[in-house]
Design a protein around this motif. Structure first.
Motif: not given
Ligand code: HCA
Ligand code: CU
Length: 373
Positions: A40, A236, A239, A243, A252, A255
């Motif tokens: 990631i 989560e 991110l 992003n 991602t 994830l």
């Protein structure tokens, strides 16, 4: 507010996440999670508190040998033995932590001066071993701003590499983040701080977003937001926010697998009672001394019960308290072997009085009739 963000991510699923009631990771799962986190692109992976249990040391050793790109951090108290262990397991970063406010001073039974002295000694020791240092001011959100800034300046003078602000009991509200910024930024640049927000009142996510908008250097997160009590902001969420706005783009795709692995390691029955559960030895000891150390409000006032979890993360004095609360006698040598036994049981997690008593009795401990009011 900063327009172009350059926040980093520290994932602590493997350390803080395993302190969540209802969560344990087998070593193999930890390794896979570390690999996924690395793919990631998270900047730091907090891999565990090695002094806590043999299987944590095993996992750290194996993860350290994966040669991941992310910087791997081992958690340690201000204790030379614990710091040395981090280095011996092949890590290059240590995550030290200590509070400075009155609650912390009481918890450690140390004067402010003594905490400063121990902090300097621990940092000196870590440096001698060639470790880079992240130092967290525990309970920063309940620390008087002047006291907090003085401590950060002291840490900066000692040459720590990263400094972190922990909202240990999750009391920060999103609107407080701006206040923190305006209070500290002149003397301790906000963009030189990591933030560790707990989610007791459900605002960890929004707090993290605000901190990133104000230019925080790094945000701590965990997969599904797991951690002590109500946990932290989820990876989560961090991110999804970063992003597109951040100088670094994180992947991602991984994830889904990572979240699936974590979900598979959750005991649902325990997990649903996690809000007032204390699992790490440090939290249990602190809570026994003063519940407010690790609780923002009384469990009763939320219609809940405090839970002290018996697991491999427990320490000697926490175990001692649990034993005597359940009316068990024990000689010193019994304690040592019992503690070793508990620490070697990777998935053990007991909280109900009956199961705890059964566990002790099966191991030959004698019970004294306790008088009940
Ligand atoms: C803990 C407390 C901690 C430490 C954070 C850190 C907190 O579990 O020991 O070391 O960065 O919330 O204050 O998680
Ligand atoms: Cu925490």
């Amino acid at each position: 507010m900063t327009t172009e963000l350059s926040t980093e991510i520290l994932d602590t699923t493997l350390r803080e996440g395993e302190q969540c009631y209802g969560v344990f990771f087998p070593v193999k799962v930890k390794k896979r999670i570390a690999i996924l986190l690395d793919e990631i692109g998270v900047d730091f992976i907090e891999v565990g508190h090695p002094a806590a249990a043999p299987s944590i040391r095993q996992a750290i050793w194996e993860i350290a040998n994966l040669n991941l790109r992310a910087r791997l951090i081992g958690h340690a108290r201000l204790d030379k033995g614990e710091i040395r262990l981090v280095r011996e397991l092949g890590l290059r970063w240590v995550g030290l932590f200590c509070g400075i406010n009155e609650k912390s001073r009481k918890k450690y039974n140390l004067s402010k001066q003594a905490i400063y002295r121990r902090t300097a000694d621990a940092i000196g020791h870590a440096k001698k071993l060639g470790l880079s240092i992240k130092f967290t001011c525990e309970d920063a959100s309940r620390t008087e701003p002047g006291e907090l800034i003085d401590f950060y300046e002291f840490l900066a003078l000692l040459g720590v590499d990263r400094m972190s602000y922990a909202d240990t009991v999750g009391i920060v509200r999103p609107e407080d983040v701006e206040k923190i910024h305006s209070r500290v930024n002149d003397r301790v640049p906000f963009n030189s701080l990591h933030f560790h927000f707990h989610n007791d009142f459900g605002s960890a996510g929004e707090n993290a977003v605000k901190a990133m908008q104000f230019g925080a250097q790094c945000i701590d997160a965990s997969i599904l937001g797991i951690g002590e009590r109500a946990g932290l902001v989820s990876l989560e969420k961090v991110l999804a926010f970063l992003n597109g706005k951040n100088s670094k783009e994180y992947k991602t795709m991984q994830l889904r697998e990572a979240a699936g692995l974590v979900k598979n390691c959750i005991n649902r029955e325990h997990y649903k009672n996690r809000r007032f559960a204390h699992k790490s030895g440090i939290h249990i000891n602190g809570t026994i001394k003063d519940p407010a150390s690790y609780e923002p409000i009384e469990p009763d006032s939320a219609g809940a019960k405090r839970i002290l979890v018996l697991s491999k993360l427990i320490g000697r004095s926490g175990l001692q308290t649990i034993l005597s609360r359940h009316g068990f006698h024990h000689a010193e040598q019994d304690m040592t072997s019992l503690l070793l036994q508990i620490k070697s049981e990777d998935m053990l997690e007991l909280a109900g009085p009956e199961e705890i008593c059964r566990y002790f009795m099966e191991r030959g401990l004698g019970r004294q009739e306790v008088e009940r009011a």
